[in-house]
Every structure is written in C-alpha cells, then in structure tokens.
Scaffold this motif. Structure first.
Motif, PDB file in Angstrom:
ATOM      1  N   PRO A  21       0.801  -1.217   0.107  1.00  0.00           N
ATOM      2  CA  PRO A  21       0.013   0.009   0.047  1.00  0.00           C
ATOM      3  C   PRO A  21       0.736   1.228   0.141  1.00  0.00           C
ATOM      4  O   PRO A  21       2.072   1.248   0.388  1.00  0.00           O
ATOM      5  CB  PRO A  21      -0.851  -0.114   1.374  1.00  0.00           C
ATOM      6  N   ALA A  22       0.386   2.342  -0.606  1.00  0.00           N
ATOM      7  CA  ALA A  22       0.910   3.731  -0.199  1.00  0.00           C
ATOM      8  C   ALA A  22       0.784   3.918   1.138  1.00  0.00           C
ATOM      9  O   ALA A  22      -0.229   3.815   1.848  1.00  0.00           O
ATOM     10  CB  ALA A  22       0.247   4.736  -1.223  1.00  0.00           C
ATOM     11  N   VAL A  23       1.969   4.771   1.638  1.00  0.00           N
ATOM     12  CA  VAL A  23       1.906   4.904   3.056  1.00  0.00           C
ATOM     13  C   VAL A  23       2.297   6.629   3.086  1.00  0.00           C
ATOM     14  O   VAL A  23       2.855   7.100   2.200  1.00  0.00           O
ATOM     15  CB  VAL A  23       3.007   4.102   4.033  1.00  0.00           C
ATOM     16  N   LEU A 570      12.984   4.377   5.251  1.00  0.00           N
ATOM     17  CA  LEU A 570      11.575   4.514   6.307  1.00  0.00           C
ATOM     18  C   LEU A 570      10.363   4.263   5.030  1.00  0.00           C
ATOM     19  O   LEU A 570       9.517   3.504   5.619  1.00  0.00           O
ATOM     20  CB  LEU A 570      11.638   5.943   6.892  1.00  0.00           C
ATOM     21  N   LEU A 571      10.588   4.631   4.018  1.00  0.00           N
ATOM     22  CA  LEU A 571       9.164   4.361   3.132  1.00  0.00           C
ATOM     23  C   LEU A 571       9.379   2.929   2.826  1.00  0.00           C
ATOM     24  O   LEU A 571       7.954   2.295   2.732  1.00  0.00           O
ATOM     25  CB  LEU A 571       9.482   5.096   1.594  1.00  0.00           C
ATOM     26  N   THR A 578       3.848  -3.149   6.208  1.00  0.00           N
ATOM     27  CA  THR A 578       2.520  -2.928   6.285  1.00  0.00           C
ATOM     28  C   THR A 578       1.735  -4.048   5.600  1.00  0.00           C
ATOM     29  O   THR A 578       0.723  -4.816   5.764  1.00  0.00           O
ATOM     30  CB  THR A 578       1.636  -1.528   5.863  1.00  0.00           C
ATOM     31  N   ALA A 579       2.347  -4.292   4.257  1.00  0.00           N
ATOM     32  CA  ALA A 579       1.980  -5.433   3.578  1.00  0.00           C
ATOM     33  C   ALA A 579       1.992  -6.940   4.217  1.00  0.00           C
ATOM     34  O   ALA A 579       1.226  -7.885   4.029  1.00  0.00           O
ATOM     35  CB  ALA A 579       2.639  -5.319   2.067  1.00  0.00           C
ATOM     36  N   ALA A 580       3.054  -6.923   4.979  1.00  0.00           N
ATOM     37  CA  ALA A 580       3.618  -8.043   5.087  1.00  0.00           C
ATOM     38  C   ALA A 580       2.747  -8.589   6.497  1.00  0.00           C
ATOM     39  O   ALA A 580       2.779  -9.979   6.796  1.00  0.00           O
ATOM     40  CB  ALA A 580       5.254  -8.295   6.031  1.00  0.00           C
ATOM     41  N   PHE A 603       6.664  -3.614  -6.177  1.00  0.00           N
ATOM     42  CA  PHE A 603       6.618  -2.361  -5.463  1.00  0.00           C
ATOM     43  C   PHE A 603       8.179  -1.861  -5.864  1.00  0.00           C
ATOM     44  O   PHE A 603       8.587  -0.608  -5.913  1.00  0.00           O
ATOM     45  CB  PHE A 603       6.453  -2.457  -4.160  1.00  0.00           C
ATOM     46  N   LEU A 604       9.402  -2.654  -5.360  1.00  0.00           N
ATOM     47  CA  LEU A 604      10.617  -2.174  -5.679  1.00  0.00           C
ATOM     48  C   LEU A 604      10.906  -1.766  -7.086  1.00  0.00           C
ATOM     49  O   LEU A 604      11.631  -0.920  -7.390  1.00  0.00           O
ATOM     50  CB  LEU A 604      11.413  -3.386  -5.142  1.00  0.00           C
TER      51      LEU A 604
END
Length: 669
Positions: A21-23, A570-571, A578-580, A603-604
């Motif tokens: 997700p976006a954080v 940090l990102l 969060t996804a894990a 994502f990466l």
C-alpha cells in the motif's frame, strides 16, 4: 473447506490482488507551550488557520514553538500537535480553578458536575478563558418583561440623559439588571412608546440600589449617548435580556417535552461572549460592540437529560454545549434550578433573572521544564496508534538557552525517533548560539560546540540557525528556528518529487518567508559545519535562502548519513511491513513465500523506475526459511537494495588543447 455431498455448484472467491500500500511520508509532529488548546493529547492540524483556532496566537513567550509549527504548514497540510502540560489551569465561573486537559478528561472526571467551580469552565486552559462571559436566559420572564407600575421612572429625564431614576430598581419580580435592554412606554401594556421613542432601546450599564438609578447608553451605538427624547415622569419600562434579539423568541416548553408529557418550561438559551476583546477583538461592554462580541449562541436547549431534537439528537443543554461549543464546558446547573437535569413531569424551576458569568482564574505557564516537554513528545511514542513522519524540534532553548540545554532537548527527541524508527527529527541550535551574536566566527564555534554534544543518529537532522520573519499577529519581526522549515522542505519534496529525493539545493531547498538569517555561513564555515553533521542554511544573493546540505546526524560514514537514503528506507520499511502483516498466520510454504515475493518485487521495481534505487533483490525461499525457522513459526525475507545517492560535490574540468590535437588522444574516448 466444505465438501459437496450431492450434485451442486459451490462458489468461492480467492483474493490474490494484494499490493504494497501507499503510506504517508509527510505527517509532521511538534509539542510545546501554546496559548490554549487540549493539553497532553494529540490534535491533528491541517492549516495555520486551524492552528490558530485550536491553539491560539503566538506571543512573546511561545512564538518560536508556534512559528515552527506554522512554518511547517506553509509546505504541507498535516501536523500533529501536543500542548505540554505545565502549570496551566482552565478559567472557571467560581472557586479554585482546575485543569481540564481535553474532552476525554472532561468526560471521565467532570461531565456529571463533579467539580465545585460554578456553572461553566473554559474549554481549555490558559488566561485566554478569562475573556469569556456566559449568559443564560432560562424563562420567558428572563427573556422579556413589562415592569409594573411599582417600578416606573421617577422624574422627567432630559434628552441625552444617561441616568434613569426608578421607583425601586431591585424590586422583587420587577427588578432591572445590568445588561438589560430597556425601552419606555406610556401604558402598562407596552403598546404605546413614549413620544419619539418608537424603536429606541437602551442598554443598562450599571445600577445603584441605594439611589434606584440605572445608568444607560444607546443600544449598539458606537458613540454611546443617552435618551433620544424627553422621558416623562412615571413612564413604564419594558426590560429584555441583553441578547434577546439574537433569538427567534423566548425559551418555553420544547416540542419533545410536550409530546412526551415531560415537565414544562424546559427550554434554555445560552450566549458565550467576549468580555475583554482578546478573543473576537470586541469587548461586549464597549459602545456598539454588543453584537460583535458574541462568540456562540445556543437556542432552545432543554433542561431534561433525555430531551431530543426533531432530528433525534440530544437536546440536553450540557450535552449540546459539549458537542457544539468551542469555548466552554458545562460544569454545574444554576443553583436556583433545583430540578434542572432531572427527567420530571413537573414544571422546571423558574430562574427569572438572566445570569451573566465572567470566567476567571485561568493561568498560563510557558516556562515548561525538561520533564514536561519530554512528556509531551512522549505522546507520539506509540507507532501503532499515531502515524508521524517528520518530528519538529521547535526551539532547542525551550528548556535552557545553553549548549547543555540544547543537548537535553535534542537527546530527548533523538530517543523518541530512535525508539519509533519510522520518522526523522529536525532540530536547530539553541537561540543564543546565533541570534544577536555579531561575530560569525563565534557563531560557527557556538553551533558546532552545541551539536558536538548531541548524539549520533541517522534519524535526526541538524540545521544551522534561525530565520528572520514577519509576525503578522503582533506586527513585528522575529527570529524563529529553521527546523519547521527543514521538515517542511521534506514534505514539499514528497509532493513535487518523492521522499527519496534530497530536500536540499536550489531545486527543492528554498526556505519560504525568510527575510534574512541569524547566521549566514560562508564556504569555509560551511565546510566546518558539514563535517560536524550540520546542514548549512545559506542566503544566496538573488537566489534566496536555501538548505545547502542533506546530512543526517549519523557520525559513522554510511549511506544513512544522507536524508534521502534514510527517508527511502523509512518508506520501504513502512510500506512493506504494512503489506507483510497479511502473511501472519498463513503457512510458511513455497506458495506463501512466492506470494510475498510477487507482492514486494513490483513495488521495488516501481521505486526503481522512480529513481529511488538502482537495483534490488528479494530472497524469501528455502535458503532463509529453513526447517528450524519454520518450526519456530517464523517467516524470513531478505530485501537487498542499492539506494540512489544525491550529488553533494561537483567537479568540472576544463581542458585546453592545441588546434591539431584530436580529442580522442587526450580524452581517452
């Protein structure tokens, strides 16, 4: 899964659409002393206007904290604020003032009338509450009353007179009160005004019970003044509540009470107003300011605790005040309202005299201690319930304007971000290091010496001083710390680029609202500062004030000694963690591991495409999830990334050659 035991169709869904997700990466946080607002609780602020509304304006004692917050909000729109709990208390109607920290504290300790402080208290602590007045109109008689022949005017009053003599100014059931609005009639029914007095009204500013004289002025007239016309002897008087014209009519019996057979006379009007002009800019007692000084009005509330509005919402006046007022809490019923707050079928006790209460005894305390400011910042320590990314240190001299005072403050903030490990803190040198120090060599030594005492951390960013800016609230110029701006530059970088870009330089590092700097280091001084982990802020002629460094406070040479790398990780850590969470309680088998890799790798790749990393690899297979790991109910993933690095040093070589020389001979290509 369920099994069919006879022919049929079974439908099921399998959701394989999980993504990283976006954080959030731009949420700020600051704690300190403010003029008003909730104490020791986290409040979300979205703009400078919102900051003023909730925490008040800056003054000589707290402007550094206020503008650190306000300057951050120039760049973004999400800030968490905690007001430190010092020696502040709320203004109250009577008795010894108390501290009501916030709405939770009120609900838990005072909502049932437990405190002995009169009917009202200011919504938050501070002297600002001493400017609040509250007026109640609880009956039709309190709202409006035609005085009887037992209390008429005595003697003829000439044009312009501001003193009106009456028969008995405090006659029971016929009295005149300070604040009443009066008008004059020739008949006891109040149908025929005195000659020339049709529509003319006057406000009672004082009464003298020994002489039975009321002092008056023209209602809402900026020039004040006395009666417009001659007031004959034995004229009749109609008095009204001071704020009667802000309501559609007198309080009576609510429709809910009538429909449900409850007690009559349950309605009540309440007005909150400014008694000094410090809140609205208008003093209710000044000529022509009665209407302008009104802060809030609450009409047709009920004294019955079960009362409802037509929409089904509570109409019980303590609840309405709690839900809707921004300035006061209800603390107790009027002492004359013996059955107020009860669910009765009898008439509610009539209080026919309008009440006017000026709150008092609220106190400020801007001299917060190290423990008080640390307790305030500790409100941000819970990573699960409070999401923050950029911690603003505010004034490092908040405890003491010394190097050791700065060290205490910076160490406390460093402990917070090192514990959370999901945010970056920004701090400035203590005020005395650069402000009003004439020698820039001394300024350099002061800044370096102070920060040399501070701990090493990749989660903290140091800057070099203060900026000079205009304080529009007090019409003066002030020096304020730069850390709110530096945090704001990071938030702005998130908006215009990404969090893994450097916030420094001429593209993204321009400080807003800076007239000049307390300390403008030259190249040699910047060399000293940068080696000491301090990011110089420089005023370049024609280019403005610019953040000219992107180091973290980490002493050890590392990729994490740069702001963009620290914020990149940090990102990544926050988003992937969060996804894990959704892998918890699944089986640690190849299917789950492949699902995790398929979640993280896109994502990466996206981060790589946005220039945040140059390469990556995700390992989550049998090599690091051995049988022993599986038997411990664990899941292991190793994520390798090569972060992109910002350019800090540029070398330009200009080489002159002879005309006949080929460039390939000297350039190597």
């Amino acid at each position: 899964m369920a099994f069919l035991v006879s022919p049929g169709v079974q439908v099921k869904e399998v959701d394989l659409t999980n993504v990283v997700p976006a954080v959030a990466t731009s949420i700020g946080a600051i704690a300190g002393a403010f003029q008003k607002g909730p104490v020791s609780s986290v409040t979300t602020i979205t703009s400078e206007e919102d900051l003023i509304k909730n925490f008040g304006k800056p003054n000589d004692s707290n402007f550094e904290t206020f503008f650190s917050a306000a300057n951050f909000l120039q760049y973004t729109n999400s800030l968490r604020v905690v007001r430190a709990e010092s020696g502040v208390v709320n203004a109250v109607a009577s008795g010894t003032a108390i501290l009501i920290r916030d709405t939770d504290h009120y609900q838990g300790s005072f909502a049932a009338g437990e405190a002995s402080v009169g009917e009202w208290a200011a919504r938050s602590a501070g002297t600002w509450g001493n400017s609040i007045g509250v007026s109640i109109c609880a009956t039709a008689t309190a709202y409006e009353e035609m005085l009887t022949s037992s209390n008429q005017t005595v003697g003829e009053d000439a044009v312009g007179s501001t003193s009106i003599a009456v028969d008995n100014i405090d006659l029971a059931d016929d009295e005149i009160h300070v604040g009443d609005i009066i008008s004059f009639f020739t008949d006891s029914a109040g149908t025929t005004p005195v000659t020339g007095e049709d529509g003319k009204q006057y406000e009672v500013t004082a009464i003298d019970t020994s002489t039975n004289v009321a002092t008056i002025k023209r209602l809402d007239d900026p020039n004040g003044g006395g009666v417009h016309n001659v007031i004959p002897d034995n004229s009749f008087i109609k008095r009204r509540w001071r704020f009667y014209d802000r309501f559609d009519g007198a309080p009576g019996t609510s429709a809910w009470a009538t429909q449900n057979g409850r007690g009559s006379g349950d309605e009540i009007h309440v007005v909150v107003y400014d008694t000094t002009g410090d809140i609205t800019g208008f003093d209710v007692d000044s000529n022509g300011n009665r209407q302008n000084a009104i802060i809030e009005t609450f009409a047709n509330m009920s004294k019955n605790p079960n009362a409802k509005t037509a929409q089904g919402n509570t109409n019980y006046y303590p609840n309405v005040i709690y839900n809707q007022s921004e300035n006061i809490f209800w603390m107790d019923h009027n002492s004359g309202g013996s059955n107020w707050g009860t669910d009765t079928t009898s008439a509610y006790t009539a209080v026919d005299t309008p009440t006017a209460t000026n709150l008092a005894s609220g106190t400020d305390d801007y001299a917060v201690t190290a423990g008080e400011i640390e307790s305030a910042y500790d409100k941000f320590s819970d990573t699960e319930s409070i999401d923050i990314n950029l911690v603003i240190g505010g004034p490092s001299s908040i405890v003491a304007d010394t190097s050791s005072g700065q060290d205490t403050h910076v160490t406390m903030i460093t402990d917070l971000v090192e514990k959370r490990k999901d945010c970056v803190a920004f701090v400035s040198p203590h005020r005395g290091a650069t402000v009003n120090v004439a020698n820039d060599t001394t300024q350099t030594e002061n800044v370096k010496t102070a920060f040399d005492l501070c701990p090493s951390s990749s989660y903290v960013v140091f800057d070099s001083g203060y900026k000079y800016m205009y304080d529009k609230y007090n019409d003066e110029f002030r020096f304020v710390p730069l850390n709110g701006d530096i945090a704001g530059l990071c938030a702005n970088t998130d908006r215009v680029a990404d969090s893994f870009f450097s916030p420094a330089g001429f593209n993204r590092g321009n400080i807003r609202g800076a007239i000049k700097l307390s300390y403008n280091p030259n190249q040699a001084q910047r060399d000293i500062l940068y080696r000491a982990r301090i990011n110089p802020v420089v005023n370049f002629p024609g280019q403005g004030v610019v953040l000219f460094g992107d180091k973290t406070a980490l002493t050890k040479p590392s990729a994490f000694d740069r702001i963009n790398v620290r914020r990149l990780f940090l990102l990544l850590e926050k988003a992937i963690a969060t996804a894990a969470k959704f892998q918890l309680f699944e089986f640690n088998d190849e299917f789950t591991r492949a699902q995790f890799r398929n979640l993280v790798e896109p994502f990466l790749r996206d981060i790589q495409g946005r220039r945040g990393i140059s390469d990556f690899r995700v390992i989550a297979d049998a090599s690091n999830n051995t049988g022993e790991v599986i038997d411990r109910n664990e899941f292991v993933a190793d994520i390798f990334v090569k972060p992109a690095r910002s350019i800090n040093f540029i070398t330009l070589s200009f080489i002159a050659t002879r005309t006949g020389v080929a460039f390939t001979e000297v350039g190597g290509a």
